[in-house]
Design an enzyme around this catalytic site. Structure first.
Site, mmCIF file in Angstrom:
data_model
loop_
_atom_site.group_PDB
_atom_site.id
_atom_site.type_symbol
_atom_site.label_atom_id
_atom_site.label_comp_id
_atom_site.label_asym_id
_atom_site.label_seq_id
_atom_site.Cartn_x
_atom_site.Cartn_y
_atom_site.Cartn_z
ATOM 1 N N CYS A 538 0.832 -1.203 0.000
ATOM 2 C CA CYS A 538 0.000 0.000 0.000
ATOM 3 C C CYS A 538 0.863 1.247 0.000
ATOM 4 O O CYS A 538 0.350 2.360 -0.141
ATOM 5 C CB CYS A 538 -0.938 0.004 1.208
ATOM 6 S SG CYS A 538 -0.092 0.074 2.791
ATOM 7 N N GLU A 581 -2.882 0.510 -4.510
ATOM 8 C CA GLU A 581 -2.239 -0.712 -4.032
ATOM 9 C C GLU A 581 -1.396 -1.230 -5.186
ATOM 10 O O GLU A 581 -1.847 -1.230 -6.343
ATOM 11 C CB GLU A 581 -3.297 -1.736 -3.635
ATOM 12 C CG GLU A 581 -2.825 -2.785 -2.663
ATOM 13 C CD GLU A 581 -2.935 -2.348 -1.209
ATOM 14 O OE1 GLU A 581 -2.541 -3.137 -0.343
ATOM 15 O OE2 GLU A 581 -3.411 -1.226 -0.950
#
Length: 593
Positions: A538, A581
């Site tokens: 992330c 992501e």
């Protein structure tokens, strides 16, 4: 709103990922995650026992004459800043874990926080809990030889309160300068980047989120004073404490927050406004109400965690407040919100030792229920779960697509959380037609009705609550080829590797923002059975060290053939923000063609 993207160069997210830049940690308003600890995040120290406190007396040369003093905070309770030392002449390439081990294991010292600074000349600040511990450290460290370096040590003053410091620099609180990200080129060999148009590997187009509004299933709202009216408000802090801001803005205009969550915020805000207790003030350490965490699901569940500083309240007073909260949401004005789970958390950070107690269940179910890829999940109040459920299906389908799983594969799911990735891959698989469709059109794969694809899935996670949820999720979905182990990845990975039932191990890592501990990276590299590694990040900028350590040449310190990145796939889990992501597929250099 984010629509289809036919040209990658038009997307700001692509630029963020390609350069691994601008991954700001201050995402309370619109980013992927937020943390309660931002209230006390005056320093970015690495804390030995994962606590951050605030403090009593100081060195004689620190001025505390006025209420606006930059060092006033040291008089408000415990803070290890009072007992700080500076350690100089450190080895150039020393990292936090090595220094911590030298201090604790070898010298038997008791550091509270450790922060390493400097580029060519390394030094560190180390804090302790009392003067006795600091004096012992000064005696043992002065002249101590560490990696062929003779250490130099001296006492250090506490850091100035960043809020007051910022206030002194800018008398007008409305002019808050936001911290600009460092503009640094990623540390990737030029030869590798030239092969892929100056990228370390091919970068596929962004895979879009099926929903772009009201997608967040978890938010942490701060209780404080409104930026304009100074009324008690539940919302998001407009900037960080370190940037000199404590004001709160209402979340009404945040398009990524669902209406049901906004309704809960408004109802709780009325409760706090009618309360006889003030919001918590991180500058003066006074007040009570700190935060409201809201989790919801597509099945209609709403879970609340009300966070309060106890101050000097008696147990009887706390019990009375908990009963009022329960009545408010179960049978009072808050009943209209449809809350299904209610928790209460005391968060003080007043004491110099120990950790905060777990959240207390007041009413309703102990979890919320959610479904991803036709698998049902029970999610506890503190368990990690992707904040965008529909986009998480795209993410896990992408992982499945590139995992190269076979019926003899053992899948090692590191940082497994509630088991979402591992359980998805344990029960379902992709057929060739689905994979071709996804590769061509970058759309969602629904993995349904297929037999198990892997021989076994082994998941590991440091949260006992998440492991309990993962085991329960496996049971309710009738999935038996899984095993979940509780513990820090760096501590239990050797035990986990021994449980593998085949020589073909595929590892999937979905670590926290800071990435994996170096011990885990070294263990993964040394485990020759792992030929294929999928890294879900992330925050590619903060995980860059992990990428470099996976790819650096074999040595006595990094045993095992290195990995090389073969493809990267961004997935838009956070519409209306610059964040994505990022899925990076690594293969052993010896196996890569």
């Amino acid at each position: 709103m984010i629509g289809s993207r036919s040209k990658m160069e038009k997307s700001p997210k692509v630029a963020v990922i390609c350069e691994i830049k601008d991954k700001s940690c201050e995402e309370k308003l619109m980013g992927p995650n937020s943390e309660l600890q931002a209230d006390e995040n005056m320093n970015e120290e690495q804390t030995v026992d994962n606590t951050k406190e605030a403090s009593p007396m100081c060195e004689a040369n620190v001025q505390n004459d006025s209420a606006s003093s930059q060092y006033r905070y040291i008089q408000c309770g415990f803070t290890s800043e009072v007992y700080k030392i500076e350690v100089g002449n450190l080895p150039q390439f020393v990292h936090y874990g090595q220094l911590k081990k030298e201090l604790t294991a070898k010298l038997k010292l008791k550091p509270h926080k450790i922060k390493i600074l400097g580029n060519n000349v390394k030094f560190a600040f180390v804090t302790f809990r009392c003067e006795e511990d600091r004096e012992e450290a000064l005696k043992k460290l002065q002249g101590h030889r560490f990696k062929k370096r003779e250490l130099k040590v001296k006492k250090a003053n506490p850091i100035a309160d960043p809020l007051v410091k910022k206030r002194n620099l800018h008398e007008n609180n409305n002019e808050i300068n936001k911290k600009q990200p460092k503009k640094e080129e990623p540390n990737i060999p030029v030869a590798l980047r030239e092969q892929n148009d100056f990228k370390c590997c091919p970068l596929l187009p962004i895979r879009e989120s099926p929903v772009t509004t009201g997608y967040r299933n978890k938010c942490e709202f701060t209780v404080g004073r409104h930026v304009e009216s100074s009324e008690i408000t539940v919302g998001f802090r407009l900037s960080s404490y370190k940037a000199g801001c404590m004001f709160i803005g209402e979340p009404d205009q945040c398009v990524n927050i669902p209406k049901s969550m906004l309704q809960v915020v408004k109802v709780f805000q009325k409760y706090v406004q009618n309360s006889d207790k003030e919001p918590y003030n991180p500058e003066t350490y006074e007040g009570f109400w700190r935060q409201l965490t809201v989790r919801n699901s597509s099945k209609g569940d709403i879970l609340l965690i009300v966070v309060m500083h106890p101050q000097s309240l008696t147990q009887e007073q706390l019990d009375d407040e908990k009963q009022q909260l329960k009545s408010y949401f179960v049978s009072g004005p808050g009943q209209s919100c449809g809350v299904t789970s209610l928790y209460f958390l005391l968060y003080s950070k007043k004491q110099g030792s120990g950790s905060e107690p777990p959240s207390e269940h007041l009413w309703g179910k102990t979890y919320i229920e959610e479904s991803i890829l036709n698998i049902n999940f029970q999610i506890g109040p503190e368990a990690f779960f992707q904040v965008n459920t529909k986009a998480a299906e795209v993410l896990y389908s992408t992982v499945a697509e590139f995992a190269n799983l076979t019926p003899t594969t053992t899948l090692l799911d590191i940082c497994c959380g509630t088991g979402t990735i591992g359980l998805s891959l344990a029960k379902y698989h992709l057929n060739s037609s689905s994979m071709a469709h996804v590769t061509k059109n970058w759309t969602l794969i629904l993995m349904v009705g297929a037999p198990k694809k892997v021989k076994k899935v082994i998941g590991l996670e440091c949260s006992a609550e998440a492991i309990g949820n993962a085991r329960m999720n496996a049971q309710i979905n009738d999935i038996h080829n899984v095993d979940f182990v509780c513990g820090k990845a760096e501590d239990v990975i050797h035990e986990v590797i021994e449980k593998a039932e085949s020589s073909n191990i595929v590892a999937v890592v979905d670590p926290p923002r800071a990435g994996l501990q170096i011990k885990v990276i070294k263990t993964v590299r040394a485990t020759t059975q792992i030929h294929h590694l999928i890294y879900v990040s992330c925050s590619p900028e903060t995980a860059l060290t992990n990428f470099v350590d996976l790819c650096r040449p074999a040595s006595n310190n990094y045993r095992g053939d290195c990995f090389v990145p073969v493809i990267a796939i961004p997935v838009d889990l956070f519409p209306h923000t610059p964040h994505c992501e990022l899925v990076i597929v690594f293969e052993r250099k010896s196996c890569n063609t």
